[in-house]
Enzyme design. Structure first.
Site, PDB file in Angstrom:
ATOM      1  N   LYS A 104       0.942  -1.196  -0.031  1.00 19.44           N
ATOM      2  CA  LYS A 104      -0.125  -0.090  -0.169  1.00 19.44           C
ATOM      3  C   LYS A 104       1.096   1.161   0.113  1.00 19.44           C
ATOM      4  O   LYS A 104       1.797   1.246   0.903  1.00 19.44           O
ATOM      5  CB  LYS A 104      -0.852   0.141   1.092  1.00 19.44           C
ATOM      6  N   GLY A 112       5.770   3.987  10.570  1.00 18.43           N
ATOM      7  CA  GLY A 112       4.995   5.140  10.723  1.00 18.43           C
ATOM      8  C   GLY A 112       4.707   5.587  12.011  1.00 18.43           C
ATOM      9  O   GLY A 112       5.600   5.119  12.948  1.00 18.43           O
ATOM     10  N   SER A 113       3.449   6.020  12.237  1.00 18.12           N
ATOM     11  CA  SER A 113       3.301   6.517  13.641  1.00 18.12           C
ATOM     12  C   SER A 113       2.814   5.639  14.595  1.00 18.12           C
ATOM     13  O   SER A 113       2.462   4.505  14.229  1.00 18.12           O
ATOM     14  CB  SER A 113       2.175   7.669  13.557  1.00 18.12           C
ATOM     15  N   GLY A 135      -0.991   5.336  14.286  1.00 17.34           N
ATOM     16  CA  GLY A 135      -1.417   4.441  13.132  1.00 17.34           C
ATOM     17  C   GLY A 135      -1.280   3.058  13.078  1.00 17.34           C
ATOM     18  O   GLY A 135      -1.993   2.211  13.066  1.00 17.34           O
ATOM     19  N   GLY A 136       0.198   2.890  13.681  1.00 19.10           N
ATOM     20  CA  GLY A 136       0.616   1.529  13.897  1.00 19.10           C
ATOM     21  C   GLY A 136      -0.010   0.670  14.773  1.00 19.10           C
ATOM     22  O   GLY A 136      -0.443  -0.568  14.670  1.00 19.10           O
ATOM     23  N   GLU A 171       7.310  -0.596  12.841  1.00 23.32           N
ATOM     24  CA  GLU A 171       8.366   0.120  13.513  1.00 23.32           C
ATOM     25  C   GLU A 171       8.045   1.426  13.596  1.00 23.32           C
ATOM     26  O   GLU A 171       7.429   2.248  12.647  1.00 23.32           O
ATOM     27  CB  GLU A 171       9.458   0.215  12.279  1.00 23.32           C
ATOM     28  N   CYS A 207      13.578   8.090  11.580  1.00 22.33           N
ATOM     29  CA  CYS A 207      13.007   7.512  12.970  1.00 22.33           C
ATOM     30  C   CYS A 207      14.104   7.317  13.879  1.00 22.33           C
ATOM     31  O   CYS A 207      13.989   7.219  15.177  1.00 22.33           O
ATOM     32  CB  CYS A 207      12.546   6.154  12.599  1.00 22.33           C
ATOM     33  N   GLU A 230       7.629  11.306  20.971  1.00 28.53           N
ATOM     34  CA  GLU A 230       8.589  11.908  19.865  1.00 28.53           C
ATOM     35  C   GLU A 230       7.895  13.049  19.313  1.00 28.53           C
ATOM     36  O   GLU A 230       6.524  13.127  18.917  1.00 28.53           O
ATOM     37  CB  GLU A 230       8.522  10.496  18.717  1.00 28.53           C
TER      38      GLU A 230
HETATM   39  P1  NAP Z   1       0.919   7.152   9.722  1.00 30.29           P
HETATM   40  O1  NAP Z   1       0.116   8.287   9.943  1.00 30.29           O
HETATM   41  O2  NAP Z   1       1.157   6.198  10.784  1.00 30.29           O
HETATM   42  O3  NAP Z   1       0.677   6.540   8.375  1.00 30.29           O
HETATM   43  C1  NAP Z   1       1.306   5.434   8.082  1.00 30.29           C
HETATM   44  C2  NAP Z   1       0.815   4.590   6.987  1.00 30.29           C
HETATM   45  O4  NAP Z   1      -0.475   3.695   7.631  1.00 30.29           O
HETATM   46  C3  NAP Z   1      -0.230   5.146   5.865  1.00 30.29           C
HETATM   47  O5  NAP Z   1      -0.394   4.436   4.763  1.00 30.29           O
HETATM   48  C4  NAP Z   1      -1.525   5.422   6.521  1.00 30.29           C
HETATM   49  O6  NAP Z   1      -2.636   5.472   5.604  1.00 30.29           O
HETATM   50  C5  NAP Z   1      -1.801   4.271   7.151  1.00 30.29           C
HETATM   51  N1  NAP Z   1      -2.443   4.388   8.602  1.00 30.29           N
HETATM   52  C6  NAP Z   1      -2.283   5.283   9.505  1.00 30.29           C
HETATM   53  N2  NAP Z   1      -3.251   4.988  10.500  1.00 30.29           N
HETATM   54  C7  NAP Z   1      -4.144   4.458   9.901  1.00 30.29           C
HETATM   55  C8  NAP Z   1      -5.403   3.733  10.230  1.00 30.29           C
HETATM   56  N3  NAP Z   1      -5.857   4.100  11.651  1.00 30.29           N
HETATM   57  N4  NAP Z   1      -6.143   2.910   9.738  1.00 30.29           N
HETATM   58  C9  NAP Z   1      -5.266   2.538   8.503  1.00 30.29           C
HETATM   59  N5  NAP Z   1      -4.499   2.995   7.967  1.00 30.29           N
HETATM   60  C10 NAP Z   1      -3.757   3.691   8.743  1.00 30.29           C
HETATM   61  O7  NAP Z   1       2.546   7.841   9.491  1.00 30.29           O
HETATM   62  P2  NAP Z   1       2.910   9.293   8.437  1.00 30.29           P
HETATM   63  O8  NAP Z   1       1.918   9.704   7.521  1.00 30.29           O
HETATM   64  O9  NAP Z   1       4.270   8.593   8.016  1.00 30.29           O
HETATM   65  O10 NAP Z   1       3.216  10.289   9.314  1.00 30.29           O
HETATM   66  C11 NAP Z   1       2.865  10.764  10.361  1.00 30.29           C
HETATM   67  C12 NAP Z   1       3.482  10.791  11.835  1.00 30.29           C
HETATM   68  O11 NAP Z   1       4.079   9.390  11.875  1.00 30.29           O
HETATM   69  C13 NAP Z   1       4.645  11.634  11.635  1.00 30.29           C
HETATM   70  O12 NAP Z   1       4.180  13.119  12.097  1.00 30.29           O
HETATM   71  C14 NAP Z   1       5.692  10.890  12.666  1.00 30.29           C
HETATM   72  O13 NAP Z   1       5.197  11.218  14.130  1.00 30.29           O
HETATM   73  C15 NAP Z   1       5.389   9.455  12.529  1.00 30.29           C
HETATM   74  N6  NAP Z   1       6.375   8.825  11.720  1.00 30.29           N
HETATM   75  C16 NAP Z   1       7.208   8.124  12.391  1.00 30.29           C
HETATM   76  C17 NAP Z   1       8.371   7.310  11.578  1.00 30.29           C
HETATM   77  C18 NAP Z   1       9.154   6.332  12.293  1.00 30.29           C
HETATM   78  O14 NAP Z   1       9.856   5.759  11.650  1.00 30.29           O
HETATM   79  N7  NAP Z   1       9.064   6.289  13.677  1.00 30.29           N
HETATM   80  C19 NAP Z   1       8.358   7.366  10.241  1.00 30.29           C
HETATM   81  C20 NAP Z   1       7.227   8.063   9.685  1.00 30.29           C
HETATM   82  C21 NAP Z   1       6.471   8.651  10.484  1.00 30.29           C
HETATM   83  P3  NAP Z   1      -2.927   6.832   4.813  1.00 30.29           P
HETATM   84  O15 NAP Z   1      -1.905   7.062   3.613  1.00 30.29           O
HETATM   85  O16 NAP Z   1      -4.078   6.419   3.943  1.00 30.29           O
HETATM   86  O17 NAP Z   1      -3.256   7.856   5.662  1.00 30.29           O
END
Ligand code: NAP
Length: 506
Positions: free
Chosen positions: A183, A240-241, A244-245, A264, A301, A390
């Site tokens: 995805k 990701g977050s 979300g994770g 992660e 990250c 974070e």
């Molecule tokens: P994210 O919001 O967690 O999204 C990552 C993926 O998961 C996207 O494909 C998103 O889909 C999907 N997703 C998230 N929540 C979901 C849910 N409730 N149901 C279904 N799918 C879901 O992360 P991000 O957009 O990369 O960045 C947002 C925040 O994540 C940043 O501000 C940062 O704090 C953190 N981040 C951390 C790391 C790390 O390595 N620790 C890396 C990147 C980001 P959609 O695209 O459709 O929303």
């Protein structure tokens, strides 16, 4: 000419449209429309992956290795399309895409090709049968690792190649013999499309089953949810977050058949500066820390967000040098409007915390990131749990301790981390020996006298750690060990030679 995306999904080698679309929001240049994913398309991709599974899982390792190498070549062949597309979508500079991320992504494929050729991932074990053993004969037992099934991969926002559609999760799953449904991340849909085209071209070139790989655009949270709930999906790779994770992890656990979710998630990557090193090199470490904090606009990250230090002249030197270097940093573009807004919100919250002193505060414009630096003491750190959350972007917090005992308490207070760093000189060895058993329990990687922002793709790398750094005990999302996430051990008892798979025979 700039690449113009077709905007479709790619399911088992076929470009597939859908009625609903979403518009990309690039940092630079025109927006494009992309077909949004749907649960029906998830179903189609999962059926194709399952249909491909038996044949793909049975491919000789040499053929899979050649396929991974073909993906590397197909990615490299598209460098002149991928580079400007990824730059426009993410705001990352050209050298980061062309000279760092794309070569890293291709080399990751090649590393896994070598790894499966060498066959160590099979972890072959054989207890020979002992038919004459008394009182009970022992059966012949042979164990190897076998692929787990179709794997769903969520592309990360912050590495549009190396942790996204063609990234480490995809490379590890394909190397293991698992079909992948990727995805894409909405932050770089055109880059995802180009990477998916490269993988589909490699499938066609090497004669792999078409359903070995599918790519779905997002555009709707329901796509990811349908993917992790799909009964034919057997494991998930995610970067990701934390929120979300965790939401997707919980969905995996709630399924009739729970499946592993390899997430992660968040990390603040603390650095501990031991007294002799701080005294001798406080300013030097402070300047280098500022550089590491701002690398990639702080969107790594492994960004080292916290520096824990014992009060004194060395701590002052660290603070002053870091502040000066951060003052001189030019603004950088953040990956998405949402990430930029979250960064500003995080910095504003920290500025309002009682007991926290702002040292560098800036006014980032719209999607840009400018650095922040704060300072607090250990007592405030213990009292305010939010300081340990974070803030994704170039923000640093110095935590000043009265003595080594307080520093150890800060170490004990940490949640799981991807990395912990110790800055030490020879005279710090005793203090480091006292800290090491504490931080070893907290992090996937413990560094000495360095900065964690570079993550080498290698045999011994661990990019994981206790929750919330990752959702899994014993897993890494970078390095050859990451293949183990998509394998499971099977023991074959008294298997006749006539049905013995080649990998089992050795
Ligand atoms: P994210 O919001 O967690 O999204 C990552 C993926 O998961 C996207 O494909 C998103 O889909 C999907 N997703 C998230 N929540 C979901 C849910 N409730 N149901 C279904 N799918 C879901 O992360 P991000 O957009 O990369 O960045 C947002 C925040 O994540 C940043 O501000 C940062 O704090 C953190 N981040 C951390 C790391 C790390 O390595 N620790 C890396 C990147 C980001 P959609 O695209 O459709 O929303």
């Amino acid at each position: 000419m700039t690449y113009r995306p077709h905007g479709k999904h790619l399911i088992a080698g076929e470009r597939v449209g859908s009625d609903k679309t979403f518009a990309s929001a690039p940092a630079d240049g025109p927006s494009h429309d992309f077909c949004a994913g749907t649960p029906a398309l998830v179903d189609r991709a999962a059926e194709a992956a399952e249909a491909a599974f038996d044949a793909y899982a049975a491919t000789p390792r040499e053929d899979r290795a050649a396929f991974l190498e073909a993906i590397a070549e197909e990615l490299e062949a598209r460098v002149d399309d991928i580079t400007p597309t990824a730059m426009a979508e993410t705001g990352l500079p050209e050298p980061r895409i062309r000279s760092v991320e794309l070569p890293r992504t291709a080399n990751q494929m090649r590393l896994f090709a070598r790894h499966i050729r060498d066959d160590a991932h099979l972890d072959r074990r054989h207890d020979e049968g002992l038919p004459d053993r008394t009182p009970m004969p022992r059966p012949d037992l042979r164990m190897i690792q076998r692929p787990i099934g179709p794997v769903a991969v969520f592309g990360a926002s912050n590495f549009p190649l190396a942790f996204s559609v063609p990234g480490g999760d995809t490379a590890a799953a394909l190397a293991a013999g698992c079909p992948v449904i990727a995805k894409g991340h909405d932050a770089h849909p055109g880059t995802g499309e180009l990477a998916a085209e490269a993988i589909a071209a490699a499938i066609a070139r090497t004669g792999m089953p078409a359903g070995t790989f599918s790519f779905l655009q997002g555009g709707d949270l329901g796509v990811g949810q349908a993917l992790v709930r799909h009964p034919l999906v057997k494991a998930v790779g995610f970067t990701g977050s934390l929120n979300g994770g965790r939401a997707l992890y919980d969905l995996c656990a709630q399924r009739d058949e729970p499946i592993p979710f390899f997430g992660e998630l968040g990390s603040i990557n603390p650095m501990f500066l031991l007294p002799a090193a701080t005294e001798a090199r406080g300013a030097e470490i402070g300047t280098a820390w500022a550089g590491s904090l701002c690398m990639g606009a702080g969107q790594f990250c492994t960004n080292p967000g916290i520096a824990v230090v014992i009060d004194g002249a060395g701590a002052d030197a660290l603070r002053d040098a870091a502040a000066q270097a951060l003052h001189e940093m030019a603004p950088q573009t953040m990956l998405t409007d949402g990430i930029a807004a979250a960064f500003k919100g995080g910095a504003a919250r920290m500025a309002e915390e009682r007991g926290v002193t702002p040292l560098v505060t800036t006014e980032p414009a719209e999607r840009s990131a400018t650095p922040f630096l704060f300072e607090t003491d250990a007592e405030t750190w213990f009292a305010r749990e939010t300081l340990a959350e974070e803030v994704f972007g170039p923000l640093g917090l110095i935590v000043r301790c009265r003595d080594a005992g307080e520093m150890e308490r800060v170490a004990r207070s940490l949640k799981g981390q991807l990395t912990v760093t110790l800055h030490m000189d020879d005279a710090d060895a005793a203090a480091a020996r006292a800290l090491l058993p504490i931080v070893e329990r907290k992090a996937g990687r413990v560094l000495f006298n360095g900065f964690p922002t570079g993550v080498e793709v290698a045999e011994a790398m661990v990019h994981g750690g206790p929750y919330p750094a990752s959702t899994n005990f014993g897993a890494t999302s970078v390095g050859t060990l990451s293949i183990r996430r998509f394998l499971r051990p099977v023991c074959f008892q008294n298997i006749p030679e006539s049905v013995m798979p080649a990998d089992l025979a050795g």
